[in-house]
Design an enzyme around this catalytic site. Structure first.
Site, PDB file in Angstrom:
ATOM      1  N   TYR A  61      87.028  95.728 -10.768  1.00  0.00           N
ATOM      2  CA  TYR A  61      85.704  95.741 -10.138  1.00  0.00           C
ATOM      3  C   TYR A  61      85.769  96.085  -8.649  1.00  0.00           C
ATOM      4  O   TYR A  61      84.822  96.677  -8.114  1.00  0.00           O
ATOM      5  CB  TYR A  61      84.952  94.427 -10.412  1.00  0.00           C
ATOM      6  CG  TYR A  61      84.414  94.434 -11.820  1.00  0.00           C
ATOM      7  CD1 TYR A  61      83.275  95.173 -12.134  1.00  0.00           C
ATOM      8  CD2 TYR A  61      85.103  93.808 -12.854  1.00  0.00           C
ATOM      9  CE1 TYR A  61      82.812  95.247 -13.436  1.00  0.00           C
ATOM     10  CE2 TYR A  61      84.636  93.883 -14.171  1.00  0.00           C
ATOM     11  CZ  TYR A  61      83.501  94.607 -14.451  1.00  0.00           C
ATOM     12  OH  TYR A  61      83.047  94.708 -15.740  1.00  0.00           O
ATOM     13  N   ARG A  64      85.811  99.747  -8.447  1.00  0.00           N
ATOM     14  CA  ARG A  64      84.471 100.306  -8.693  1.00  0.00           C
ATOM     15  C   ARG A  64      83.516  99.991  -7.542  1.00  0.00           C
ATOM     16  O   ARG A  64      82.639 100.787  -7.207  1.00  0.00           O
ATOM     17  CB  ARG A  64      83.947  99.789 -10.038  1.00  0.00           C
ATOM     18  CG  ARG A  64      84.799 100.323 -11.194  1.00  0.00           C
ATOM     19  CD  ARG A  64      84.315  99.814 -12.521  1.00  0.00           C
ATOM     20  NE  ARG A  64      82.937 100.181 -12.768  1.00  0.00           N
ATOM     21  CZ  ARG A  64      82.127  99.530 -13.594  1.00  0.00           C
ATOM     22  NH1 ARG A  64      82.577  98.482 -14.271  1.00  0.00           N
ATOM     23  NH2 ARG A  64      80.887  99.912 -13.763  1.00  0.00           N
ATOM     24  N   GLN A  99      71.040 100.377 -16.510  1.00  0.00           N
ATOM     25  CA  GLN A  99      72.282  99.722 -16.956  1.00  0.00           C
ATOM     26  C   GLN A  99      73.340  99.881 -15.878  1.00  0.00           C
ATOM     27  O   GLN A  99      74.422  99.318 -15.979  1.00  0.00           O
ATOM     28  CB  GLN A  99      72.777 100.377 -18.248  1.00  0.00           C
ATOM     29  CG  GLN A  99      71.808 100.270 -19.403  1.00  0.00           C
ATOM     30  CD  GLN A  99      72.221 101.192 -20.549  1.00  0.00           C
ATOM     31  OE1 GLN A  99      73.061 100.854 -21.365  1.00  0.00           O
ATOM     32  NE2 GLN A  99      71.633 102.372 -20.604  1.00  0.00           N
ATOM     33  N   ASN A 100      73.042 100.676 -14.868  1.00  0.00           N
ATOM     34  CA  ASN A 100      74.041 100.967 -13.837  1.00  0.00           C
ATOM     35  C   ASN A 100      74.188  99.805 -12.856  1.00  0.00           C
ATOM     36  O   ASN A 100      73.222  99.105 -12.562  1.00  0.00           O
ATOM     37  CB  ASN A 100      73.674 102.247 -13.086  1.00  0.00           C
ATOM     38  CG  ASN A 100      73.654 103.447 -14.019  1.00  0.00           C
ATOM     39  OD1 ASN A 100      74.151 103.362 -15.129  1.00  0.00           O
ATOM     40  ND2 ASN A 100      73.074 104.546 -13.572  1.00  0.00           N
ATOM     41  N   ASP A 102      75.802 100.294  -9.799  1.00  0.00           N
ATOM     42  CA  ASP A 102      76.276 100.906  -8.552  1.00  0.00           C
ATOM     43  C   ASP A 102      75.311 100.782  -7.377  1.00  0.00           C
ATOM     44  O   ASP A 102      75.642 101.168  -6.256  1.00  0.00           O
ATOM     45  CB  ASP A 102      76.611 102.394  -8.787  1.00  0.00           C
ATOM     46  CG  ASP A 102      75.463 103.154  -9.459  1.00  0.00           C
ATOM     47  OD1 ASP A 102      74.286 102.862  -9.157  1.00  0.00           O
ATOM     48  OD2 ASP A 102      75.753 104.062 -10.274  1.00  0.00           O
ATOM     49  N   HIS A 117      72.529  95.036 -16.098  1.00  0.00           N
ATOM     50  CA  HIS A 117      73.942  94.663 -16.253  1.00  0.00           C
ATOM     51  C   HIS A 117      74.541  94.124 -14.965  1.00  0.00           C
ATOM     52  O   HIS A 117      75.759  94.025 -14.841  1.00  0.00           O
ATOM     53  CB  HIS A 117      74.759  95.857 -16.768  1.00  0.00           C
ATOM     54  CG  HIS A 117      74.445  96.225 -18.201  1.00  0.00           C
ATOM     55  ND1 HIS A 117      74.798  97.418 -18.775  1.00  0.00           N
ATOM     56  CD2 HIS A 117      73.803  95.510 -19.174  1.00  0.00           C
ATOM     57  CE1 HIS A 117      74.383  97.442 -20.038  1.00  0.00           C
ATOM     58  NE2 HIS A 117      73.773  96.299 -20.299  1.00  0.00           N
ATOM     59  N   GLY A 186      70.498 109.651 -19.247  1.00  0.00           N
ATOM     60  CA  GLY A 186      71.898 109.452 -18.865  1.00  0.00           C
ATOM     61  C   GLY A 186      72.596 108.290 -19.533  1.00  0.00           C
ATOM     62  O   GLY A 186      73.441 107.644 -18.921  1.00  0.00           O
ATOM     63  N   SER A 188      74.468 106.857 -23.369  1.00  0.00           N
ATOM     64  CA  SER A 188      74.964 107.267 -24.684  1.00  0.00           C
ATOM     65  C   SER A 188      74.254 106.540 -25.822  1.00  0.00           C
ATOM     66  O   SER A 188      74.426 106.897 -26.987  1.00  0.00           O
ATOM     67  CB  SER A 188      76.473 107.025 -24.763  1.00  0.00           C
ATOM     68  OG  SER A 188      76.765 105.684 -24.435  1.00  0.00           O
ATOM     69  N   ASN A 212      69.383 113.956 -21.334  1.00  0.00           N
ATOM     70  CA  ASN A 212      70.815 113.640 -21.380  1.00  0.00           C
ATOM     71  C   ASN A 212      71.643 114.921 -21.446  1.00  0.00           C
ATOM     72  O   ASN A 212      71.145 115.977 -21.830  1.00  0.00           O
ATOM     73  CB  ASN A 212      71.110 112.772 -22.619  1.00  0.00           C
ATOM     74  CG  ASN A 212      72.170 111.729 -22.348  1.00  0.00           C
ATOM     75  OD1 ASN A 212      72.037 110.943 -21.420  1.00  0.00           O
ATOM     76  ND2 ASN A 212      73.221 111.719 -23.145  1.00  0.00           N
TER      77      ASN A 212
HETATM   78  P1  OAD Z   1      78.124 106.095 -21.146  1.00  0.00           P
HETATM   79  O1  OAD Z   1      79.330 106.510 -20.396  1.00  0.00           O
HETATM   80  O2  OAD Z   1      78.326 105.440 -22.464  1.00  0.00           O
HETATM   81  O3  OAD Z   1      77.183 107.344 -21.403  1.00  0.00           O
HETATM   82  C1  OAD Z   1      76.796 108.197 -20.374  1.00  0.00           C
HETATM   83  C2  OAD Z   1      75.900 109.270 -20.964  1.00  0.00           C
HETATM   84  O4  OAD Z   1      75.447 110.080 -19.901  1.00  0.00           O
HETATM   85  C3  OAD Z   1      76.581 110.187 -21.981  1.00  0.00           C
HETATM   86  O5  OAD Z   1      75.728 110.367 -23.103  1.00  0.00           O
HETATM   87  C4  OAD Z   1      76.747 111.508 -21.214  1.00  0.00           C
HETATM   88  O6  OAD Z   1      76.633 112.636 -22.053  1.00  0.00           O
HETATM   89  C5  OAD Z   1      75.580 111.450 -20.261  1.00  0.00           C
HETATM   90  N1  OAD Z   1      75.781 112.197 -19.008  1.00  0.00           N
HETATM   91  C6  OAD Z   1      76.920 112.436 -18.334  1.00  0.00           C
HETATM   92  N2  OAD Z   1      76.683 113.118 -17.210  1.00  0.00           N
HETATM   93  C7  OAD Z   1      75.342 113.333 -17.174  1.00  0.00           C
HETATM   94  C8  OAD Z   1      74.468 113.982 -16.259  1.00  0.00           C
HETATM   95  N3  OAD Z   1      74.915 114.567 -15.144  1.00  0.00           N
HETATM   96  N4  OAD Z   1      73.136 113.990 -16.542  1.00  0.00           N
HETATM   97  C9  OAD Z   1      72.662 113.419 -17.670  1.00  0.00           C
HETATM   98  N5  OAD Z   1      73.443 112.781 -18.568  1.00  0.00           N
HETATM   99  C10 OAD Z   1      74.763 112.735 -18.326  1.00  0.00           C
HETATM  100  O7  OAD Z   1      77.264 105.178 -20.157  1.00  0.00           O
HETATM  101  P2  OAD Z   1      76.093 104.149 -20.501  1.00  0.00           P
HETATM  102  O8  OAD Z   1      75.305 104.628 -21.664  1.00  0.00           O
HETATM  103  O9  OAD Z   1      75.393 103.856 -19.245  1.00  0.00           O
HETATM  104  O10 OAD Z   1      78.140  98.202 -19.640  1.00  0.00           O
HETATM  105  O11 OAD Z   1      76.918 102.879 -20.941  1.00  0.00           O
HETATM  106  C11 OAD Z   1      76.234 101.711 -21.262  1.00  0.00           C
HETATM  107  C12 OAD Z   1      77.029 100.519 -20.862  1.00  0.00           C
HETATM  108  O12 OAD Z   1      78.344 100.605 -21.416  1.00  0.00           O
HETATM  109  C13 OAD Z   1      77.284 100.401 -19.363  1.00  0.00           C
HETATM  110  O13 OAD Z   1      76.216  99.817 -18.660  1.00  0.00           O
HETATM  111  C14 OAD Z   1      78.503  99.554 -19.305  1.00  0.00           C
HETATM  112  C15 OAD Z   1      79.296 100.223 -20.391  1.00  0.00           C
HETATM  113  O14 OAD Z   1      80.293  99.495 -21.002  1.00  0.00           O
HETATM  114  C16 OAD Z   1      78.765  97.156 -19.069  1.00  0.00           C
HETATM  115  O15 OAD Z   1      79.725  97.276 -18.349  1.00  0.00           O
HETATM  116  C17 OAD Z   1      78.178  95.846 -19.445  1.00  0.00           C
END
Ligand code: OAD
Length: 250
Positions: A61, A64, A99-100, A102, A117, A186, A188, A212
């Site tokens: 952390y 990050r 969910q970010n 940052d 989160h 943005g 998954s 996305n």
């Molecule tokens: P992911 O890393 O799972 O997914 C990111 C998504 O963003 C993917 O579908 C990419 O294709 C897409 N992506 C990447 N670059 C992009 C861009 N420039 N513009 C648009 N889309 C883009 O991240 P999250 O879905 O946020 O939780 O993950 C969810 C949670 O899983 C996080 O909050 C974290 C993680 O484990 C915790 O730590 C509790």
């Protein structure tokens, strides 16, 4: 132009994930170059991991936290903040759930929002539970809290196996219930409860839109799916503002 939000009197909820910050230089979690390619969730992002090896968890952390502090919001964050201003002054309503962790949405100017989160820029005492802003990149860790209970600090993050912070899910659901349009960008679509919100919104008859880089796991749920980089797309498709007003400082 087929704007995602066509009028300023709309009520809109936006949910974002790591893809929104990718163009700021913050690593996503899944896919090529994602954090979970190099770290195991169960070793760095769970209460069990912290109990077993708090030093390793803090190392993850702090790396990050340092990264978040060195990055800047990008045009996607600014477009979302500008949408909030537009709706607020146009009789609509806006709520952002991210969910970010940052802090970049806040730095871009978003106000009515929840970091579901948690945040890399806050710590919490494991003994007295005090939560406070903390940008220190500790050299000695786990850091101790100067409280009578003499606890150690932990990142103020919702780890796997933990519930959201009290009240957050209720607040998110209340906002979703009263919105007309839910925009998801943005993410998954695999981590719950966030991933379930699009289905929840759709079941209530809301319009659901996804932006996305690639189809998320729940892509079939959306009324409209727009593919591309959020930082390149959102300033031009989110709402009809004058060209250039929301792709920089606000
Ligand atoms: P992911 O890393 O799972 O997914 C990111 C998504 O963003 C993917 O579908 C990419 O294709 C897409 N992506 C990447 N670059 C992009 C861009 N420039 N513009 C648009 N889309 C883009 O991240 P999250 O879905 O946020 O939780 O993950 C969810 C949670 O899983 C996080 O909050 C974290 C993680 O484990 C915790 O730590 C509790």
């Amino acid at each position: 132009m087929d704007w995602i939000v066509d009028r300023p009197d709309r009520s809109v909820v936006v949910m974002t994930g790591a893809g929104i910050s990718a163009e700021s230089g913050i690593q996503t979690f899944r896919g090529a170059g994602g954090l979970w390619r190099n770290y195991r969730i169960e070793e760095v992002a769970s209460p069990v991991a912290f109990g077993r090896d708090p030093k390793l968890v803090w190392e993850f952390y702090l790396m990050r936290r340092k990264q978040a502090l060195s990055c800047e919001p990008n045009p996607a964050h600014f477009a979302i903040a500008a949408l909030e201003d537009w709706l607020e002054s146009g009789g609509g309503s806006f709520f952002l759930v991210t969910q970010n962790v940052d802090g970049l949405h806040l730095r871009a100017g978003s106000r009515n929002m929840v970091e579901m989160h948690g945040s890399l820029l806050f710590s919490r005492c494991t003994a007295c539970h005090q939560v406070f802003r903390d940008e220190t990149v500790y050299e000695d860790y786990p850091p101790h809290h100067d409280c009578p209970a003499g606890g150690i600090l932990r990142p103020h993050i919702v780890w796997f196996g933990e519930s959201l912070f009290p009240g957050d899910l209720e607040r998110i659901e209340t906002e979703l219930n009263r919105c007309e349009l839910f925009i998801v960008a943005g993410t998954s679509g695999v981590v719950y409860p966030a991933a379930g919100l699009a289905a929840h919104a759709r079941a209530m008859g809301k319009e659901v839109v996804c932006v996305n880089l690639e189809p998320p796991a729940n892509v079939d749920l959306f009324d409209r799916y727009v593919e591309g980089k959020a930082g390149e797309m959102l300033p031009h498709i989110l709402f009809p503002a004058e060209e250039g007003t929301h792709d920089s400082e606000g």
